[in-house]
Scaffold this motif. Structure first.
Motif, mmCIF file in Angstrom:
data_model
loop_
_atom_site.group_PDB
_atom_site.id
_atom_site.type_symbol
_atom_site.label_atom_id
_atom_site.label_comp_id
_atom_site.label_asym_id
_atom_site.label_seq_id
_atom_site.Cartn_x
_atom_site.Cartn_y
_atom_site.Cartn_z
ATOM 1 N N UNK A 209 10.992 -80.180 -5.216
ATOM 2 C CA UNK A 209 12.405 -79.723 -4.587
ATOM 3 C C UNK A 209 11.970 -80.220 -3.243
ATOM 4 N N UNK A 210 11.351 -78.693 -2.896
ATOM 5 C CA UNK A 210 11.442 -78.683 -1.298
ATOM 6 C C UNK A 210 10.858 -80.056 -0.670
ATOM 7 N N UNK A 211 9.535 -80.259 -0.909
ATOM 8 C CA UNK A 211 8.745 -81.694 -0.066
ATOM 9 C C UNK A 211 10.205 -82.467 0.008
ATOM 10 N N UNK A 212 11.017 -82.601 -0.860
ATOM 11 C CA UNK A 212 12.369 -84.140 -1.144
ATOM 12 C C UNK A 212 13.213 -83.543 -0.213
ATOM 13 N N UNK A 213 14.142 -82.127 0.011
ATOM 14 C CA UNK A 213 14.475 -81.546 0.865
ATOM 15 C C UNK A 213 14.289 -81.396 2.682
ATOM 16 N N UNK A 214 12.500 -81.618 2.620
ATOM 17 C CA UNK A 214 11.918 -81.258 3.892
ATOM 18 C C UNK A 214 12.603 -82.717 4.370
ATOM 19 N N UNK A 215 12.021 -83.792 3.269
ATOM 20 C CA UNK A 215 12.462 -85.222 4.311
ATOM 21 C C UNK A 215 13.338 -85.777 4.483
ATOM 22 N N UNK A 216 14.552 -84.973 4.147
ATOM 23 C CA UNK A 216 16.258 -85.085 4.216
ATOM 24 C C UNK A 216 16.148 -84.558 5.287
ATOM 25 N N UNK A 217 16.059 -83.173 5.825
ATOM 26 C CA UNK A 217 16.127 -83.093 6.593
ATOM 27 C C UNK A 217 14.943 -82.876 8.318
ATOM 28 N N UNK A 218 14.197 -83.079 7.819
ATOM 29 C CA UNK A 218 13.653 -84.151 8.931
ATOM 30 C C UNK A 218 14.433 -85.428 9.634
ATOM 31 N N UNK A 219 14.394 -86.265 8.593
ATOM 32 C CA UNK A 219 15.437 -87.558 9.293
ATOM 33 C C UNK A 219 16.677 -87.398 9.367
ATOM 34 N N UNK A 220 17.493 -86.546 9.268
ATOM 35 C CA UNK A 220 18.857 -87.018 9.811
ATOM 36 C C UNK A 220 19.480 -86.388 10.698
ATOM 37 N N UNK A 221 20.394 -87.132 11.305
ATOM 38 C CA UNK A 221 20.511 -86.794 12.688
ATOM 39 C C UNK A 221 21.290 -86.009 13.573
ATOM 40 N N UNK A 222 22.162 -84.904 14.327
ATOM 41 C CA UNK A 222 22.103 -84.044 14.074
ATOM 42 C C UNK A 222 23.707 -85.398 15.472
ATOM 43 N N UNK A 223 24.502 -84.711 14.690
ATOM 44 C CA UNK A 223 26.006 -86.003 15.266
ATOM 45 C C UNK A 223 25.901 -85.388 16.940
ATOM 46 N N UNK A 224 26.251 -86.560 17.507
ATOM 47 C CA UNK A 224 26.513 -86.135 18.891
ATOM 48 C C UNK A 224 28.031 -85.846 19.487
ATOM 49 N N UNK A 225 28.163 -84.883 20.487
ATOM 50 C CA UNK A 225 28.992 -83.995 20.624
ATOM 51 C C UNK A 225 30.235 -84.623 20.981
#
Length: 402
Positions: free
Chosen positions: A4-20
């Motif tokens: 679970x942690x590996x999958x979540x870390x993969x996601x969090x390392x990939x999703x972009x922060x939305x521009x303001x």
């Protein structure tokens, strides 16, 4: 099989922060402040009355008592918003309203309750020290002080604070726009008749609301059948308006798992078995830089997967800490068994009493059994290495949105 942690870390390392972007205050509710807001002036900007009463020179009423009151002439009224600059000499008083600016020379406010409420002359029956019931300029906020820092999730108090310092628009990271879609030939819209082998579609309704509960803006897309061209066309259409896409169904090992068929080898999307129950088949990746989460089709699996993986990702896209659901420790009311090597998320009901939290596991735990999820308020988390938990054990429990 990944954890679970590996999958979540993969996601969090990939999703972009939305521009303001810039929004008016009432449009900014639930967004995240991208730039700090500071006060151009002190708050309050002037000394003002904290009570309805009479502005006085404190030394004039120092000897006032019930039996020997002080009587003063009332020379006028000072109301909130009064632009006139007023002054008060010793031996005089003025009626003053809550929030009204203090007259020059006055250094205390006598509440109406300590007087006979006179309009021409007033009897004052109690003394007041200098500064009594006066709100001093800058006692709430100093000039130049940051009143809401960057990274703050904007709720009612924060937006009120921003308005109070005269700011009409703010630069924020917006709520993520999430398109939710379910796939399956067997699915029919609620309200339509069912044929043999068909069911009413529920996942997209559940997940669209879950998006809103997680701070995003959910858009439910009509159900798509198990035809690769239909799924491909739907995804291409939605990429234009979506900050992320969430699908449910079609990601396991079957011959008609169309989402997996369409997305395998597309963008960075990959499919994995994740060591969890429910929710083992998972997919995630970027499609034209847009995150796509492919969740299992069983309703409980889809919902648990959303809370474990999608919810933290939506927070990360706004620049917030990718926190899980609020989690507490609770005492287990019944024995539990869990498969070795899998992180188990079991439905339960959490209660609070004199001795703290207690959690009762639901009687049924099948990934297709939505009724037990609808009646639960918590997910009991059993670690991968734990196979049995006797009643009385302390467990970690994720609180579901109320």
């Amino acid at each position: 099989m990944r954890t679970v942690d590996e999958h979540l870390n993969d996601i969090l390392g990939s999703v972009p922060v939305l521009p303001p972007l810039d929004l008016a205050l009432l449009e900014a509710q639930g967004t995240v402040l991208a730039e700090p807001v500071s006060a151009p002036v002190p708050l309050p900007p002037f000394d003002n009355s904290a009570m309805d009463g009479y502005a006085v020179v404190a030394s004039d009423v120092a000897g006032a008592t019930e039996t020997d009151p002080v009587t003063l002439p009332v020379v006028g009224d000072v109301v909130a918003g009064d632009p006139a600059v007023s002054a008060l000499r010793p031996g005089l008083t003025a009626r003053i309203m809550t929030g009204a600016p203090m007259p020059a020379g006055a250094d205390a406010v006598i509440p109406v309750e300590w007087t006979d409420a006179g309009t021409a002359r007033v009897r004052i029956t109690r003394p007041a020290p200098s500064g009594h019931y006066i709100r001093r300029a800058g006692e709430d906020v100093r000039e130049g002080q940051i009143v809401v820092p960057a990274g703050t999730l904007l709720r009612a108090p924060q937006l009120g604070m921003i308005a109070a310092v005269g700011t009409a628009r703010v630069r924020v990271r917006p709520k993520p726009r999430i398109v939710v879609v379910s796939t399956g030939d067997e699915l029919r819209e609620p309200g339509s008749p069912l044929g043999h082998g068909q069911i009413w579609e529920s996942n997209s309704f559940m997940l669209t609301v879950a998006v809103a509960e997680a701070g995003g803006v959910g858009y439910r897309q009509a159900t798509v059948d198990d035809e690769p061209g239909s799924v491909r066309d739907m995804l291409e259409d939605q990429l234009a308006r979506a900050d992320a896409i969430v699908t449910s169904g079609g990601v396991s090992m079957g011959s008609r798992d169309v989402v997996k068929e369409v997305l395998t080898g597309t963008g960075t999307v990959k499919f994995h078995k994740v060591g969890m129950r429910p929710g083992k088949p998972q997919g995630f990746g970027l499609l034209e830089d847009t995150p796509i989460f492919t969740l299992p089709g069983n309703p409980v699996s889809a919902y648990v997967s959303f809370q474990v993986f999608v919810r933290p990702a939506l927070r990360a896209m706004q620049g917030l800490p990718p926190e899980p659901l609020p989690t507490v420790s609770a005492v287990l009311s019944a024995d539990l068994k869990s498969p070795a090597g899998l992180r188990h998320f079991l439905r339960g009901n959490l209660t609070y009493g004199e001795d703290g939290y207690t959690v009762d596991p639901s009687d049924v735990q099948g990934s297709h059994q939505l009724a037990s999820l609808a009646s639960a308020n918590a997910l009991i988390t059993v670690p991968e290495a734990t196979e049995t938990l006797p009643a009385g054990s302390t467990v970690r429990v994720m609180r579901l949105p109320a």
